[in-house]
Scaffold this active site. Structure first.
Site, PDB file in Angstrom:
ATOM      1  N   ASP A   1      66.935 -55.673 -27.447  1.00 27.32           N
ATOM      2  CA  ASP A   1      66.620 -54.461 -26.651  1.00 27.32           C
ATOM      3  C   ASP A   1      68.073 -53.731 -27.122  1.00 27.32           C
ATOM      4  OD1 ASP A   1      68.873 -56.259 -25.619  1.00 27.32           O
ATOM      5  OD2 ASP A   1      69.567 -55.633 -24.413  1.00 27.32           O
TER       6      ASP A   1
ATOM      7  N   GLU B   1      70.677 -58.000 -23.873  1.00 32.40           N
ATOM      8  CA  GLU B   1      71.655 -58.681 -24.224  1.00 32.40           C
ATOM      9  C   GLU B   1      73.069 -57.435 -23.406  1.00 32.40           C
ATOM     10  OE1 GLU B   1      75.498 -58.415 -26.679  1.00 32.40           O
ATOM     11  OE2 GLU B   1      73.646 -56.666 -26.366  1.00 32.40           O
TER      12      GLU B   1
END
Length: 475
Positions: free
Chosen positions: A72, A138
């Site tokens: 991400d 994350e």
């Protein structure tokens, strides 16, 4: 493998939507990448992906090496810039030796780590078994690392590719927690003879709430509340307040809609402009682009009750933000900090997001409690969420010694060995894999988590050379 190959993979990644919580296109891309090359891959129920490249001939006896990056990215854009992270490729330019996204985040955090893994998986370099782990979300709570199941990979040595300063090897990081507050409020009628207006501060540099928290940048949300606090002695009504976005980004833009008596409208404009001059002087070295706007604004919303306005504004002015403590063990390392990240209006509530970090668990809890106490005094309901552990440095690490030797061999100097105030997934990996030996490094990135994020191309050359040398010579 070379830096051009890595950069080509990263260019492809910039075209793939991968906002935290919406990584499915990235996950599918990784799965297809593996399938197209006949590589073993697996995806867990959370969305973490592992791609395995078996050892080349005569390297079969070498232990597996794990490389890790997260799928991400933080999606931030300049206010007013029309862009949809879920459908459009990231617009970037190559300028003065940097790859830069001027109006959005670039996503080199951690797309460049993904790209380096793909380049290695696609290469014919002689190396032992390589396991490339790509975690999800994350940036918003390390969801993938939290959900990672024991035994998902085999290796006992892991290189995290999520650091942002070439020439530095990281062996420790801060832990963190988000502290959230909900301020309920009542409405009151708009006073007779009052006119609504919008106050806006924009143009803040912002940045990463770990890496940049000590760089004396303005938190424009708190500064806007500071101005409103100075005006509490006068007659005005708060209608709305908003600013900031992600817990791990320093607030760059904020605005308030207020109502003032018609005959005091211009006085409020003048006071806000004067405050802007003061703020520009205070931050003249770190915030060259601050902009202040006060103008008429039509709205049908009812104002917030006066007592509730005082509670909210006072709490946000008092809320800890910035460096709380420096480490006494590691020079120049921020030990503990807090970030007043965002506020949003939601019905009859204001939702406040803050984030604390520390390399000492007890100090992390103390910082979160300090924030909680401040917000409780303002009458909010408070909760702590998304806590993750820090990563304690191991100076006897075998992969650290190998990496230092590799860097010295390639570049003729020793790298810096450091801990970082930002959060990495390594602490969570260590909880699930207690025998794991880890290190983290990457190319030089600047402005991560904010529009204008950029990647230094010269540092990419050195990062790629170092990673290749470590992988090929790993024993």
């Amino acid at each position: 493998m070379d830096s051009k190959t890595v950069l080509d993979f990263f260019r492809e990644i910039t075209r793939i939507p991968r906002e935290s919580g919406h990584e499915e296109p990235m996950t599918r891309f990784l799965e297809k990448f593996a399938a197209d090359r006949g590589l073993l891959s697996k995806t867990d129920k959370t969305g973490n992906v592992l791609i395995v490249k078996e050892a080349t001939k005569e390297k079969e006896g070498i232990p597996a090496l794990v490389l890790q990056a997260h799928q991400d990215m933080v999606c931030e854009k300049v206010g007013g810039f029309e862009f949809d992270f879920l459908t459009q490729p990231i617009p970037y330019e190559i300028e003065d030796g940097w790859m830069v996204a001027k109006n959005t985040t670039l996503g080199a955090d951690d797309g460049i780590g993904i790209a380096a893994c793909l380049a290695l998986l696609d290469s014919d370099l002689p190396m032992g078994k390589l396991e490339c782990l790509f975690t999800i979300s994350e940036e918003t709570g390390m969801d993938g690392a939290f959900a990672l199941e024991k035994g998902f990979f085999d290796g006992k040595t892991l290189i995290n590719l999520d650091s942002e300063d070439e020439g530095q090897l990281f062996v420790g990081c801060a832990g963190g927690v988000d502290t959230l507050a909900t301020f309920e409020f009542d409405h009151e009628p708009l006073a007779s003879g009052y006119k609504s207006m919008k106050l806006r501060i924009s143009g803040g540099v912002g940045g990463h709430s770990g890496d940049d928290i000590n760089k004396e940048r303005a938190n424009v949300l708190q500064q806007l509340c500071r101005f409103l606090f100075t005006q509490l002695q006068y007659d005005w009504q708060l209608i709305s307040l908003s600013g900031g976005n992600k817990p791990n980004a320093i607030c760059r833009e904020a605005e308030a809609v207020i109502a003032v008596p018609d005959d005091e409208f211009q006085d409020m404009v003048s006071d806000f402009q004067a405050f802007g001059k003061i703020l520009c002087e205070e931050f003249h070295n770190t915030e060259p682009g601050l902009a202040f706007e006060a103008k008429s604004f039509r709205t049908d919303m009812e104002p917030v009750a006066e007592e509730d306005t005082v509670r909210l504004v006072s709490a946000l002015v008092a809320c800890p933000h910035g460096v709380i403590a420096m480490s006494t063990d590691i020079p120049d390392l921020v030990e503990t900090s807090s970030n007043l990240a965002a506020v949003r209006m939601d019905g009859n509530c204001f939702k406040v997001v803050t984030s604390q970090r520390s390399s000492v668990t007890s100090e992390l809890h103390a910082a979160a409690e300090k924030v909680e106490a401040t917000l409780l005094l303002g009458g909010a309901d408070v909760e702590h969420v998304s806590e993750y552990p820090g990563w304690k440095p191991n100076m006897d690490s075998a992969i650290l010694k190998e990496s230092v030797a590799s860097y010295r061999r390639l570049f003729g100097v020793d790298p810096e060995v450091k801990a970082i105030h930002a959060g990495l997934e390594c602490g969570l990996f260590l909880e699930k894999f207690p025998d794991l030996d880890m290190i983290s490094f990457g190319p030089t990135l600047r402005g991560v988590h904010a529009p204008g994020e950029k990647l230094e191309l010269a540092s990419l050359d050195k990062f790629v050379a170092l990673l290749e040398d470590i992988v090929v010579n790993f024993k």
